[in-house]
Design a protein around this motif. Structure first.
Motif, PDB file in Angstrom:
ATOM      1  N   VAL A 286      48.621  36.735  36.814  1.00  0.00           N
ATOM      2  CA  VAL A 286      47.469  35.713  36.493  1.00  0.00           C
ATOM      3  C   VAL A 286      47.614  35.379  37.898  1.00  0.00           C
ATOM      4  CG1 VAL A 286      46.718  34.078  35.152  1.00  0.00           C
ATOM      5  CG2 VAL A 286      47.789  35.780  34.557  1.00  0.00           C
ATOM      6  N   LEU A 287      46.522  35.751  38.677  1.00  0.00           N
ATOM      7  CA  LEU A 287      45.954  34.448  40.086  1.00  0.00           C
ATOM      8  C   LEU A 287      45.618  33.438  39.636  1.00  0.00           C
ATOM      9  CD1 LEU A 287      44.663  37.407  42.456  1.00  0.00           C
ATOM     10  CD2 LEU A 287      47.308  36.479  42.614  1.00  0.00           C
ATOM     11  N   GLU A 288      44.584  33.609  38.683  1.00  0.00           N
ATOM     12  CA  GLU A 288      43.739  32.541  38.531  1.00  0.00           C
ATOM     13  C   GLU A 288      42.551  32.948  37.296  1.00  0.00           C
ATOM     14  OE1 GLU A 288      39.904  29.973  41.175  1.00  0.00           O
ATOM     15  OE2 GLU A 288      41.142  32.045  41.895  1.00  0.00           O
ATOM     16  N   SER A 289      42.839  31.543  36.519  1.00  0.00           N
ATOM     17  CA  SER A 289      42.093  31.722  35.610  1.00  0.00           C
ATOM     18  C   SER A 289      41.401  30.113  34.449  1.00  0.00           C
ATOM     19  CB  SER A 289      42.808  32.014  34.479  1.00  0.00           C
ATOM     20  OG  SER A 289      43.765  31.226  33.828  1.00  0.00           O
ATOM     21  N   GLU A 290      40.417  30.313  34.209  1.00  0.00           N
ATOM     22  CA  GLU A 290      39.615  29.007  33.982  1.00  0.00           C
ATOM     23  C   GLU A 290      39.460  29.046  32.047  1.00  0.00           C
ATOM     24  OE1 GLU A 290      35.390  26.869  34.674  1.00  0.00           O
ATOM     25  OE2 GLU A 290      36.918  27.134  36.408  1.00  0.00           O
ATOM     26  N   GLU A 291      39.654  28.385  31.002  1.00  0.00           N
ATOM     27  CA  GLU A 291      39.788  29.092  30.040  1.00  0.00           C
ATOM     28  C   GLU A 291      37.744  29.500  29.432  1.00  0.00           C
ATOM     29  OE1 GLU A 291      40.414  27.109  25.356  1.00  0.00           O
ATOM     30  OE2 GLU A 291      41.256  26.588  27.306  1.00  0.00           O
ATOM     31  N   ASN A 292      37.365  29.952  28.705  1.00  0.00           N
ATOM     32  CA  ASN A 292      36.155  30.799  28.736  1.00  0.00           C
ATOM     33  C   ASN A 292      35.728  30.735  29.621  1.00  0.00           C
ATOM     34  OD1 ASN A 292      37.335  30.442  26.110  1.00  0.00           O
ATOM     35  ND2 ASN A 292      36.373  27.865  26.147  1.00  0.00           N
ATOM     36  N   SER A 293      35.877  31.219  30.519  1.00  0.00           N
ATOM     37  CA  SER A 293      35.943  31.468  31.748  1.00  0.00           C
ATOM     38  C   SER A 293      35.348  32.813  32.987  1.00  0.00           C
ATOM     39  CB  SER A 293      34.829  30.088  33.077  1.00  0.00           C
ATOM     40  OG  SER A 293      34.510  30.424  33.692  1.00  0.00           O
ATOM     41  N   PHE A 294      36.934  32.694  33.240  1.00  0.00           N
ATOM     42  CA  PHE A 294      37.454  33.724  33.683  1.00  0.00           C
ATOM     43  C   PHE A 294      38.634  33.855  33.830  1.00  0.00           C
ATOM     44  CE2 PHE A 294      38.036  30.936  36.785  1.00  0.00           C
ATOM     45  CZ  PHE A 294      38.545  31.449  38.143  1.00  0.00           C
ATOM     46  N   ILE A 295      39.409  35.460  34.065  1.00  0.00           N
ATOM     47  CA  ILE A 295      40.277  36.100  34.194  1.00  0.00           C
ATOM     48  C   ILE A 295      40.988  36.920  35.560  1.00  0.00           C
ATOM     49  CG2 ILE A 295      41.271  37.126  32.239  1.00  0.00           C
ATOM     50  CD1 ILE A 295      43.992  35.581  32.446  1.00  0.00           C
ATOM     51  N   ARG A 296      41.131  36.544  36.642  1.00  0.00           N
ATOM     52  CA  ARG A 296      42.298  36.875  37.745  1.00  0.00           C
ATOM     53  C   ARG A 296      43.343  38.334  37.516  1.00  0.00           C
ATOM     54  NH1 ARG A 296      39.562  35.842  43.074  1.00  0.00           N
ATOM     55  NH2 ARG A 296      37.736  35.946  41.748  1.00  0.00           N
ATOM     56  N   PHE A 297      43.359  38.567  37.296  1.00  0.00           N
ATOM     57  CA  PHE A 297      44.885  39.503  37.403  1.00  0.00           C
ATOM     58  C   PHE A 297      44.864  40.302  38.711  1.00  0.00           C
ATOM     59  CE2 PHE A 297      43.713  39.695  33.193  1.00  0.00           C
ATOM     60  CZ  PHE A 297      44.633  39.183  32.257  1.00  0.00           C
ATOM     61  N   ARG A 298      46.399  40.487  39.364  1.00  0.00           N
ATOM     62  CA  ARG A 298      46.250  41.645  40.392  1.00  0.00           C
ATOM     63  C   ARG A 298      47.496  42.243  40.104  1.00  0.00           C
ATOM     64  NH1 ARG A 298      49.819  42.574  44.420  1.00  0.00           N
ATOM     65  NH2 ARG A 298      51.383  40.827  43.665  1.00  0.00           N
ATOM     66  N   TRP A 299      48.102  44.018  40.180  1.00  0.00           N
ATOM     67  CA  TRP A 299      48.791  44.791  39.604  1.00  0.00           C
ATOM     68  C   TRP A 299      49.847  44.045  40.803  1.00  0.00           C
ATOM     69  CZ3 TRP A 299      48.268  46.555  35.408  1.00  0.00           C
ATOM     70  CH2 TRP A 299      47.188  47.382  34.609  1.00  0.00           C
ATOM     71  N   LEU A 300      51.339  44.988  40.310  1.00  0.00           N
ATOM     72  CA  LEU A 300      51.821  43.682  41.232  1.00  0.00           C
ATOM     73  C   LEU A 300      52.121  45.396  42.705  1.00  0.00           C
ATOM     74  CD1 LEU A 300      55.093  42.611  38.986  1.00  0.00           C
ATOM     75  CD2 LEU A 300      53.342  41.437  40.836  1.00  0.00           C
ATOM     76  N   GLU A 301      51.953  45.957  42.454  1.00  0.00           N
ATOM     77  CA  GLU A 301      52.123  47.451  43.374  1.00  0.00           C
ATOM     78  C   GLU A 301      51.009  46.987  43.800  1.00  0.00           C
ATOM     79  OE1 GLU A 301      50.485  49.768  39.843  1.00  0.00           O
ATOM     80  OE2 GLU A 301      52.111  47.776  40.442  1.00  0.00           O
ATOM     81  N   ALA A 302      49.596  46.721  43.900  1.00  0.00           N
ATOM     82  CA  ALA A 302      48.104  46.124  44.834  1.00  0.00           C
ATOM     83  C   ALA A 302      48.330  44.966  46.070  1.00  0.00           C
ATOM     84  CB  ALA A 302      47.425  45.610  43.854  1.00  0.00           C
TER      85      ALA A 302
ATOM     86  N   GLN B 248      47.379  42.667  48.168  1.00  0.00           N
ATOM     87  CA  GLN B 248      47.408  40.818  47.730  1.00  0.00           C
ATOM     88  C   GLN B 248      46.170  40.468  47.805  1.00  0.00           C
ATOM     89  OE1 GLN B 248      49.386  38.930  47.472  1.00  0.00           O
ATOM     90  NE2 GLN B 248      51.587  39.951  47.240  1.00  0.00           N
ATOM     91  N   ASN B 249      45.564  41.322  48.167  1.00  0.00           N
ATOM     92  CA  ASN B 249      43.829  40.948  48.793  1.00  0.00           C
ATOM     93  C   ASN B 249      42.680  41.378  47.329  1.00  0.00           C
ATOM     94  OD1 ASN B 249      43.442  43.620  49.662  1.00  0.00           O
ATOM     95  ND2 ASN B 249      42.526  43.357  51.336  1.00  0.00           N
ATOM     96  N   GLU B 250      43.938  43.327  46.804  1.00  0.00           N
ATOM     97  CA  GLU B 250      42.948  43.526  45.618  1.00  0.00           C
ATOM     98  C   GLU B 250      43.539  42.778  44.660  1.00  0.00           C
ATOM     99  OE1 GLU B 250      43.463  47.675  45.837  1.00  0.00           O
ATOM    100  OE2 GLU B 250      42.801  47.553  47.718  1.00  0.00           O
ATOM    101  N   TYR B 251      42.714  42.666  42.811  1.00  0.00           N
ATOM    102  CA  TYR B 251      42.865  42.116  42.017  1.00  0.00           C
ATOM    103  C   TYR B 251      41.372  43.107  40.875  1.00  0.00           C
ATOM    104  CZ  TYR B 251      38.295  39.702  43.586  1.00  0.00           C
ATOM    105  OH  TYR B 251      36.633  38.881  43.725  1.00  0.00           O
ATOM    106  N   PHE B 252      41.870  42.495  39.454  1.00  0.00           N
ATOM    107  CA  PHE B 252      40.150  42.783  38.235  1.00  0.00           C
ATOM    108  C   PHE B 252      40.556  41.773  37.652  1.00  0.00           C
ATOM    109  CE2 PHE B 252      45.033  43.752  36.140  1.00  0.00           C
ATOM    110  CZ  PHE B 252      44.290  43.695  34.995  1.00  0.00           C
ATOM    111  N   GLU B 253      39.955  40.942  37.965  1.00  0.00           N
ATOM    112  CA  GLU B 253      39.103  40.001  37.175  1.00  0.00           C
ATOM    113  C   GLU B 253      37.961  40.212  35.709  1.00  0.00           C
ATOM    114  OE1 GLU B 253      37.719  37.363  39.553  1.00  0.00           O
ATOM    115  OE2 GLU B 253      36.020  36.458  38.274  1.00  0.00           O
ATOM    116  N   PHE B 254      38.496  39.356  35.075  1.00  0.00           N
ATOM    117  CA  PHE B 254      36.831  39.532  33.900  1.00  0.00           C
ATOM    118  C   PHE B 254      36.216  38.489  33.866  1.00  0.00           C
ATOM    119  CE2 PHE B 254      40.983  42.042  31.911  1.00  0.00           C
ATOM    120  CZ  PHE B 254      40.044  43.483  32.106  1.00  0.00           C
ATOM    121  N   GLY B 255      35.444  38.203  33.800  1.00  0.00           N
ATOM    122  CA  GLY B 255      34.685  36.664  33.608  1.00  0.00           C
ATOM    123  C   GLY B 255      33.048  36.680  32.570  1.00  0.00           C
ATOM    124  N   ILE B 256      32.893  35.980  31.924  1.00  0.00           N
ATOM    125  CA  ILE B 256      32.529  35.420  30.843  1.00  0.00           C
ATOM    126  C   ILE B 256      31.174  35.128  31.858  1.00  0.00           C
ATOM    127  CG2 ILE B 256      31.672  34.491  28.619  1.00  0.00           C
ATOM    128  CD1 ILE B 256      35.186  34.746  28.201  1.00  0.00           C
TER     129      ILE B 256
END
Length: 125
Positions: free
Chosen positions: A57-73, A75-83
């Motif tokens: 988990v790179l960053e998160s804010e409750e009820n707003s978003f969470i950003r993940f980075r695959w460990l093998e990816a 550093q500048n790539e991620y996937f994020e779920f935003g609300i």
């Protein structure tokens, strides 16, 4: 060839707090994103067909978003779920951000569409 960021939006009928639980907890993610999900020390273990991929988990804010980075990816790539909330309709919108090669974005978007449909089924949408 470098990957590029793309964004997908899905209107959803549920509160941001319920949606966030499905996006940010092992139990919630295990309902729709992977067959098995565990979390230890801010590292999520996603299991499919007996093998695991790890994401931090790179960053998160409750009820707003969470950003993940695959460990093998990279550093500048991620996937994020935003609300987000539509100012016009007041509808909750799930925003998915991910990286893919330009030629693969359409296929990746179809995969996300399939995953999100599973999530919506779990949410009763």
């Amino acid at each position: 060839m470098s990957k590029q960021l793309y964004t997908l939006e899905f209107p959803v009928r549920c509160s941001p707090s319920i949606l966030y639980e499905f996006l940010s907890t092992p139990a919630g993610l295990g309902e729709w994103f992977a067959e098995k999900v565990d979390e230890r020390d801010n590292i999520f273990y996603f299991g499919w067909n007996g093998s695991f991929d790890k994401a931090e988990v790179l960053e998160s804010e409750e009820n707003s978003f969470i950003r993940f980075r695959w460990l093998e990816a990279p550093q500048n790539e991620y996937f994020e779920f935003g609300i987000e909330k539509s100012e016009i309709t007041n509808q909750t919108i799930l925003v998915v951000k991910d990286f893919a090669e330009k030629k693969d974005i359409k296929d990746q978007a179809l995969l996300w569409d399939h995953q999100v449909k599973d999530l919506f089924h779990r949410l009763g949408n």
